[in-house]
Design a protein around this motif. Structure first.
Motif, mmCIF file in Angstrom:
data_model
loop_
_atom_site.group_PDB
_atom_site.id
_atom_site.type_symbol
_atom_site.label_atom_id
_atom_site.label_comp_id
_atom_site.label_asym_id
_atom_site.label_seq_id
_atom_site.Cartn_x
_atom_site.Cartn_y
_atom_site.Cartn_z
ATOM 1 N N MET A 97 40.956 -21.985 6.980
ATOM 2 C CA MET A 97 39.973 -21.014 7.409
ATOM 3 C C MET A 97 38.620 -21.704 7.540
ATOM 4 O O MET A 97 38.261 -22.551 6.730
ATOM 5 N N ASP A 98 37.866 -21.324 8.544
ATOM 6 C CA ASP A 98 36.537 -21.874 8.783
ATOM 7 C C ASP A 98 35.589 -21.416 7.681
ATOM 8 O O ASP A 98 35.366 -20.223 7.480
ATOM 9 N N THR A 99 35.012 -22.351 6.943
ATOM 10 C CA THR A 99 34.135 -22.007 5.818
ATOM 11 C C THR A 99 32.739 -21.589 6.267
ATOM 12 O O THR A 99 31.924 -21.196 5.437
ATOM 13 N N ASP A 100 32.449 -21.666 7.557
ATOM 14 C CA ASP A 100 31.134 -21.254 8.056
ATOM 15 C C ASP A 100 31.088 -19.771 8.429
ATOM 16 O O ASP A 100 30.066 -19.288 8.914
ATOM 17 N N ILE A 101 32.169 -19.056 8.225
ATOM 18 C CA ILE A 101 32.200 -17.626 8.536
ATOM 19 C C ILE A 101 31.328 -16.884 7.531
ATOM 20 O O ILE A 101 31.396 -17.130 6.330
ATOM 21 N N GLU A 146 23.494 -12.617 8.143
ATOM 22 C CA GLU A 146 23.800 -12.466 6.720
ATOM 23 C C GLU A 146 22.914 -11.430 6.040
ATOM 24 O O GLU A 146 23.194 -11.009 4.927
#
Length: 150
Positions: A1-5, A88
């Motif tokens: 999974m992309d950790t920048d989500i 965010e």
């Protein structure tokens, strides 16, 4: 999974705030089901005495009527989100109400036109002639009520 989500942690909303949100908002999405098939539509609501009431326009043999008849447990969702330039920092809340939905009997005083017009925005119709539209008041008896916010 992309950790920048980006993720936003949510928390439960206290029961009194959940009820306040239902009283202060006018619309949401009502979801109905017939077996494995779902049907959802935007609608105005009135919240009173622990129940949600919907004034619905129905044409004879409509898909909406068929789903209302088949639904054992309806779900109603009210939500609000405030976007910001920083994804965010977005804030929002949602309220989900679930329970049985049924037509309010014709003789009920809730059908008084003055009361109905004060409690609900006008019924939105599409191409149906108004003289072919039945107006029915439905009650969703809330059995489950949750709210989340961030």
């Amino acid at each position: 999974m992309d950790t920048d989500i980006a993720f936003a942690y949510t928390e439960g909303i206290p029961d009194d705030v959940v009820r306040d949100r239902l009283e202060s908002t006018v619309g949401g999405v009502l979801a109905l089901a017939d077996g494995d098939d779902a049907y959802a539509f935007p609608v105005f609501h009135h919240f009173e005495d622990g129940s949600l009431y919907f004034r619905l326009g129905e044409a004879a043999d409509s898909e909406k009527s068929a789903y209302l008849d088949a639904t054992e447990t309806a779900t109603y969702v009210v939500t609000e989100t405030e976007s910001t330039p920083d994804a965010e920092a977005w804030t929002g809340w949602s309220v989900v109400a679930r329970g049985p939905i049924a037509a309010v009997p014709d003789g009920d005083p809730a059908y008084e036109a003055v009361e109905i017009n004060e409690r609900y925005a006008p019924i939105r119709i599409f191409d149906e002639p108004t003289d072919e539209m039945d107006v029915t008041l439905y009650e969703l008896e809330i059995e489950e009520l949750t709210g989340r916010q961030n």
